[in-house]
Design an enzyme around this catalytic site. Structure first.
Site, short mmCIF file in Angstrom:
data_model
loop_
_atom_site.label_atom_id
_atom_site.label_comp_id
_atom_site.label_asym_id
_atom_site.label_seq_id
_atom_site.Cartn_x
_atom_site.Cartn_y
_atom_site.Cartn_z
N GLY A 83 0.94 -1.38 -0.01
CA GLY A 83 -0.01 0.01 0.18
C GLY A 83 0.97 1.32 0.06
N SER B 220 1.46 3.55 -2.49
CA SER B 220 1.23 4.22 -3.59
C SER B 220 0.84 5.84 -3.05
CB SER B 220 0.40 3.74 -4.38
OG SER B 220 -1.15 3.36 -3.92
N ARG B 221 0.50 5.91 -1.76
CA ARG B 221 0.00 6.98 -1.41
C ARG B 221 0.21 7.02 0.54
NH1 ARG B 221 -4.45 4.32 -3.06
NH2 ARG B 221 -4.34 5.10 -4.98
N GLY B 222 -0.39 8.18 1.15
CA GLY B 222 -0.25 8.27 2.49
C GLY B 222 0.72 7.75 3.32
N ILE B 223 0.49 6.81 4.37
CA ILE B 223 1.61 6.58 5.43
C ILE B 223 2.71 5.67 4.61
CG2 ILE B 223 2.05 5.21 7.42
CD1 ILE B 223 -0.46 6.18 8.60
N GLY B 224 2.12 4.94 3.69
CA GLY B 224 3.05 3.89 3.25
C GLY B 224 4.09 4.59 2.09
N ASP C 250 -2.15 -7.19 -5.35
CA ASP C 250 -3.26 -7.22 -4.69
C ASP C 250 -2.91 -8.31 -3.45
OD1 ASP C 250 -5.64 -7.62 -3.20
OD2 ASP C 250 -6.95 -7.24 -5.16
N TYR D 201 -14.46 -3.74 11.73
CA TYR D 201 -13.06 -3.11 11.24
C TYR D 201 -12.00 -3.36 12.53
CZ TYR D 201 -9.53 0.60 11.17
OH TYR D 201 -8.43 1.41 11.26
N LYS E 170 -8.60 -5.11 12.11
CA LYS E 170 -7.21 -4.37 12.45
C LYS E 170 -6.58 -4.95 13.66
CE LYS E 170 -5.02 -0.97 11.19
NZ LYS E 170 -4.56 -0.82 9.56
#
Length: 291
Positions: free
Chosen positions: A14, A16-20, A71, A165, A169
Site C-alpha cells: 500500500g 502508493s500514497r499516504g503513510i506507506g 493485490d 473494522y 485491524k
C-alpha cells in the site's frame, strides 16, 4: 538521528500514497531500495497516487524503486511480487505491512463483501506477506517486520459499533503478537506501530470528517520518522512491541511535534484504540470510541 537504511530493501504494501509512501520516501532519502506493492495502477481522482507516481517520487528522493502491481488478497500476486523484489535487489531486509481497508459501519449496515474485504486485506494479507517474506528475512542482516496496527485492548468500546473494522485491524496486531515470539530465535524483529493522532490520509478526508478532520490531523511524516527509527534499531533487542509514533520519537530526542501538524493552530484528534493523549494539543475526537 544518524542511523541509516542505505542499501536496505523495503517491501511496503500500500505504498502508493499516504503513510506507506511517506515511509518509503523517508527510507529513499537514505538511499534504500523500495518495493511498492499496491493495487493502484490507474490514477483515481478520489485517491491520488499510483505505484508509478510513487516510484518516481522515491527515485527523486534518492532511492531505487520497483513498482509492482499487487493485490495482497491473492497468494500468487504476493509471491510474484516478493520474487520480483529478490530478483531486482538480491533480497528483502524489511517488510512493512501498511495496506489496510476501513469501513466503520455496524453490523446492520455493513455488507458481508465489505467485511470479507477488510479481513482479506488487513488480517489475512498481513499474515500472507509475512509468510512470503520470511525465507528472505531470515537471510538478512537486521531484518524487521513492521505492521501499521494498534495496541491490543479488549475494552468493548473499541468493538462497538465498528466491530468488523476492529476485528480486521486487531488481526494485524495478532500477527505481531504471535510472530514476535515465533521469530525471536531467528533474530527477525516484529513490531506494530500506531499514530497517537489522526493522520492526514484519504481515510480521514473521505470517511472521518473531510477538510475539518484533516485540519485536526498530523502529517504522515510523523509515522514515517517513527518507522525509520524503529527499522534502524537492532532487531535482536527491538521486537514484540506495540509502539506509538510520538513515544518512539521522544526516545529519539524529539520534544516538539508542532511541525507535524496539518494546522498547528488547532488541537489534533486522538486516534482510535488509544485512551489518552501522550502529547499536548491532542483531544479525543468525534470518531473516538465512546466511553
Amino acid at each position: 538521528m544518524t542511523r541509516s537504511l542505505a542499501g536496505k530493501t523495503l517491501f511496503i504494501t500500500g505504498a502508493s500514497r499516504g503513510i506507506g509512501l511517506a515511509i518509503a520516501l523517508r527510507a529513499a532519502r537514505d538511499g534504500a531500495n523500495i518495493v511498492i506493492a499496491a493495487k493502484s495502477v490507474i490514477a483515481n481522482p478520489k485517491l491520488p497516487g499510483t505505484i508509478y507516481t510513487a516510484a518516481a517520487e522515491i527515485e527523486a528522493a534518492g532511492g531505487q524503486a520497483l513498482a509492482v502491481p499487487c493485490d495482497i488478497r491473492f497468494d500468487d500476486q504476493v509471491e510474484a511480487a516478493m520474487a520480483q523484489a529478490v530478483s531486482s535487489f538480491g533480497g528483502v531486509d524489511i517488510l512493512v505491512n501498511n495496506a489496510s481497508a476501513i469501513d466503520l459501519r455496524g453490523i446492520d449496515a455493513l455488507e458481508m463483501k465489505r467485511f470479507d474485504l477488510m479481513q482479506q486485506i488487513n488480517a489475512r494479507g498481513t499474515y500472507l506477506c509475512c509468510k512470503a517474506a520470511l525465507p528472505h528475512l531470515r537471510k538478512a542482516a537486521n531484518p524487521h517486520i513492521l505492521t501499521l496496527s494498534p495496541p491490543l485492548d479488549l475494552n468493548p468500546k473499541w468493538f462497538s459499533p465498528n466491530l468488523a473494522y476492529t476485528m480486521a485491524k486487531y488481526g494485524m496486531s495478532l500477527v505481531t503478537l504471535g510472530l514476535a515470539r515465533d521469530l525471536a530465535k531467528a533474530g527477525v524483529a516484529v513490531n506494530s506501530l500506531w499514530p497517537e493522532t489522526a493522520i492526514a490520509t484519504a481515510a480521514v478526508g473521505n470517511l472521518l470528517g473531510g477538510e475539518e478532520a484533516m485540519r485536526h490531523a498530523r502529517k504522515p511524516e510523523i509515522v514515517a520518522d517513527a518507522a525509520h527509527a524503529i527499522l534502524t534499531r537492532p532487531a535482536a533487542s527491538c521486537s514484540g512491541n506495540f509502539l506509538i509514533d510520538v513515544n518512539v520519537l521522544m526516545e529519539e530526542g524529539v520534544v516538539d511535534f508542532s511541525a507535524y501538524a496539518v494546522d498547528p493552530r488547532v488541537d489534533a484528534m486522538l486516534d482510535f484504540f488509544l485512551d489518552a493523549p501522550i502529547t499536548a494539543k491532542v483531544r479525543k475526537s468525534a470518531f473516538h470510541g465512546s466511553e
